[in-house]
Design a protein around this motif. Sequence first.
Motif, short mmCIF file in Angstrom:
data_model
loop_
_atom_site.label_atom_id
_atom_site.label_comp_id
_atom_site.label_asym_id
_atom_site.label_seq_id
_atom_site.Cartn_x
_atom_site.Cartn_y
_atom_site.Cartn_z
N ASN A 1 -4.68 -6.72 -5.73
CA ASN A 1 -3.42 -6.71 -4.68
C ASN A 1 -2.46 -5.69 -5.35
N ARG A 2 -2.44 -5.35 -6.34
CA ARG A 2 -1.52 -4.46 -6.95
C ARG A 2 -1.89 -2.89 -6.50
N LYS A 3 -3.10 -2.77 -6.50
CA LYS A 3 -3.64 -1.46 -6.01
C LYS A 3 -3.48 -1.06 -4.46
N LEU A 4 -3.60 -2.36 -3.82
CA LEU A 4 -3.27 -2.32 -2.28
C LEU A 4 -1.84 -2.00 -1.97
N ILE A 5 -1.06 -2.69 -2.68
CA ILE A 5 0.32 -2.41 -2.32
C ILE A 5 0.67 -0.86 -3.01
N ALA A 6 0.28 -0.71 -4.14
CA ALA A 6 0.72 0.80 -4.68
C ALA A 6 0.16 2.09 -3.63
N GLU A 7 -1.03 1.69 -3.28
CA GLU A 7 -1.85 2.79 -2.67
C GLU A 7 -1.44 2.82 -1.10
N TRP A 8 -1.38 1.73 -0.56
CA TRP A 8 -0.70 1.75 0.91
C TRP A 8 0.70 2.20 0.85
N ALA A 9 1.68 1.98 -0.19
CA ALA A 9 2.97 2.44 0.00
C ALA A 9 2.97 4.17 -0.28
N TYR A 10 2.10 4.43 -1.22
CA TYR A 10 1.79 5.89 -1.22
C TYR A 10 1.46 6.71 0.18
N GLU A 11 0.58 5.96 0.69
CA GLU A 11 0.36 6.53 1.93
C GLU A 11 1.41 6.46 3.21
N GLY B 1 -6.67 -8.09 7.69
CA GLY B 1 -6.52 -8.34 6.06
C GLY B 1 -7.71 -7.57 5.33
N ARG B 2 -8.85 -7.62 5.68
CA ARG B 2 -10.45 -7.08 5.32
C ARG B 2 -10.08 -5.80 5.39
N ALA B 3 -9.66 -5.15 6.40
CA ALA B 3 -9.38 -3.52 6.43
C ALA B 3 -8.59 -3.14 5.44
N LEU B 4 -7.36 -3.82 5.30
CA LEU B 4 -6.34 -3.28 4.21
C LEU B 4 -7.06 -3.24 2.82
N VAL B 5 -7.82 -4.46 2.48
CA VAL B 5 -8.25 -4.68 1.17
C VAL B 5 -9.35 -3.70 0.97
N GLU B 6 -10.03 -3.36 1.87
CA GLU B 6 -11.30 -2.41 1.87
C GLU B 6 -10.98 -0.95 1.62
N LYS B 7 -9.65 -0.66 2.38
CA LYS B 7 -9.16 0.65 2.54
C LYS B 7 -8.42 0.95 1.06
N TYR B 8 -7.69 0.04 0.58
CA TYR B 8 -6.74 0.51 -0.47
C TYR B 8 -6.98 -0.42 -1.89
N ALA B 9 -7.86 -1.41 -1.74
CA ALA B 9 -7.59 -2.22 -3.04
C ALA B 9 -8.97 -2.26 -3.89
N PRO C 1 -16.19 2.84 -15.89
CA PRO C 1 -16.38 4.12 -14.88
C PRO C 1 -17.62 3.61 -14.04
N GLY C 2 -17.15 4.09 -12.61
CA GLY C 2 -18.25 3.68 -11.58
C GLY C 2 -17.97 2.26 -11.00
N LYS C 3 -17.24 1.56 -11.51
CA LYS C 3 -17.09 0.10 -11.03
C LYS C 3 -15.94 0.09 -9.90
N ASP C 4 -16.01 -0.65 -9.10
CA ASP C 4 -15.16 -1.05 -8.25
C ASP C 4 -13.65 -2.01 -8.92
N VAL C 5 -12.73 -1.88 -8.22
CA VAL C 5 -11.60 -3.09 -8.58
C VAL C 5 -12.26 -4.61 -7.72
N GLU C 6 -12.11 -5.54 -8.82
CA GLU C 6 -12.59 -6.96 -8.09
C GLU C 6 -11.69 -7.74 -8.10
N GLU C 7 -10.99 -7.89 -9.47
CA GLU C 7 -10.28 -9.06 -9.54
C GLU C 7 -8.98 -9.43 -8.64
N ALA C 8 -8.81 -10.63 -7.99
CA ALA C 8 -7.76 -10.60 -6.98
C ALA C 8 -6.31 -9.65 -7.43
N HIS C 9 -5.83 -10.26 -8.55
CA HIS C 9 -4.38 -9.66 -8.66
C HIS C 9 -4.53 -8.16 -8.93
N MET C 10 -5.44 -7.55 -9.37
CA MET C 10 -5.65 -6.09 -9.58
C MET C 10 -5.67 -5.42 -8.30
#
Length: 669
Positions: free
Chosen positions: A533-543, A593-601, A522-531
Amino acid sequence: MSIIKKFIPGALVALTLSSSAMAQDNNFNYIVDRFADIEVLRYKVPEFEKLSLQQKKLIYFLTEAAIMGRDILTDQNCKYNLEIRTLLENIYLNYTGDRETADFKAFEKYLKQVWFANGVHHHYSCDKFIPEFSQAFLSDQVTLLPADKQPENIDVLAKVIFDPTYMAKRVNQAEGMDLITTSACNYYDNITQAEVDSFYVSIKDPNDKTPISYGLNSRLVKVNDSTIVEQVYKVGGMYSEAITPIVDRLTEAAKYAENDAQRKVIESLISYYKTGDLRIFDEYSILWVNDTNSQVDFINGFIESYGDPLGMKGAWESIVNFKNIEASRRTEIISDNAQWFEDNSPIDPRFRKEEVKGVSAKVITAAILAGDAYPATPIGINLPNANWIRAAHGSKSVTIENITQAYDEASHGNGFNEEFVIDEPTRQLMNKYLFITDNLHTDLHECLGHGSGKLLPGVDPDALKAHGSTLEETRADLFALYYLADKKLVELGLLDSPEAYKAEYYKYILNGMMTQLMRIEPGKDVEEAHMRNRKLIAEWAYEMGKKDNVIELVKKDGETFIKINDYDKLREIFGKQLFEIQRIKSEGDYEAGRALVEKYAVKVDPQLHKEVLDRYSTLNIAPYRGFVNPIYSLVKDDKGEIIDVKITYGEGYIDQMLRYSRDHSPLTK
Ligand code: ZN
């Protein structure tokens, strides 16, 4: 940098409740141990008995070379790790008190965590473990040790163990900080990030078309507060005490090589270990990638660079394996059609490879896991990492099917699907198709995804910097997702239904948006590259699908469920995402690239996060899983000739860890 590992966490695979033809084996106990957020499994090595005696001997000596490197990785993770591990083990073995006390139980749990992570930081989150036993308990136990086992620097070790702010993070990737001085990993010492950057800029030739993997096999330190030195890992250099016995065992293994090409691979690796010369490492990598005829194969060396905040230094690892000939037909079909996939990829034609070279792919059976691949292990590997070697010579890509099978078998009936999947028809779809589509996703990601596309001339392969790994994994995943829904897979006989892909799509979005959050505190960010990446794809797709309601978050009794309303549109979205990610990679567009990662990942919705953790906790499923290895032993006749290699599976987690520390620990003796 191309980073090429795919991890399947416990919960992700928990979804693969396959009703497929995989035989249940009631006599084989897959689950070995359970503690903290970890479940330890064991895996089978099917068909080992059917290998030739020569192949078995080869595997035996390669596995011995593998186990010998465990200490290296532990030391790379943090410079105090080996001392702490030894101290904890000495206390554990020396302890004569009540093993049911809270302090002792907490101590044992901590030791198990340290073993699993190869150090005091979590293997995945990189955060330091918080011990649940008291510092007084540790002090008391130290005084009970024989004098020669009491560490002189116990104050420092206690600070590393107990002070949550000291060496808090193994790999710090927070933007704006000095990533070197704030990371506890042992790839650098007494040096700032700016000094590291300028050191490597000063020795790199920007016009070199075949650059070595700078810094891969060394520790960078500043001595006397002025001179910067690379301490090279090699015989006679850093980690010599471990590398020398590895070389001895590789030398023995070379005697049993299946053919000349394989013998040259082993000899080249030995020569690299003896010299530390990264040019020889490249030669070795080329020989290795070209050796596609041998059934037995292995990696052994400083390979992946996730453990270095700057992504240069290689963590030591080894996996010994042999080809699963039957299952490899699947990946061979994919590889044989590599050019078709490249030519039809939904990207700007300028970024397509005219000729996709040497994508070799196979399904393998792991015989041993070691170093950075033990106990937590990837389920697929795609190497080598050097971009120019991949471009000129291709890469070798594997799916480790006896590991995915063990995950799958161990997950039967754990209640995960019932809790998180929206309805019975979706669950049935997953029961029917998730095992095969999951495997195909890995195959496509590893065999084709990472190898596809090209950089525009003059674009620096490291242009995406700290976001390079995340975006590279994003690219490979999108390639796989896009093609999973292609009728080509049905035509090729890889899937028997045009609906099958929906199982993987559902799982991917569910995992990316929700269930993978169970591995974040709780309270932590997602940091690991594969996680990320999956969050980026899923949340960006949702949007992207919002206006057409492609993906919907549905509430049922206050609980959130993923509902996918339009799978065709979702596939179109994945194609559009791939178009953009490939552009970012090919043009080296760091800002985009940075903008996408920061926004969704990165950032986690705290409310949804809490809900996932709460629902997950009712299931008692371990978020992370790893493995103990089987034991290989030589069978000899009266004259001392090796007549067989026997494999046994019964060893427990604690026993294995203590045995490795006792018999295979060249850096602590
Ligand atoms: Zn990958």
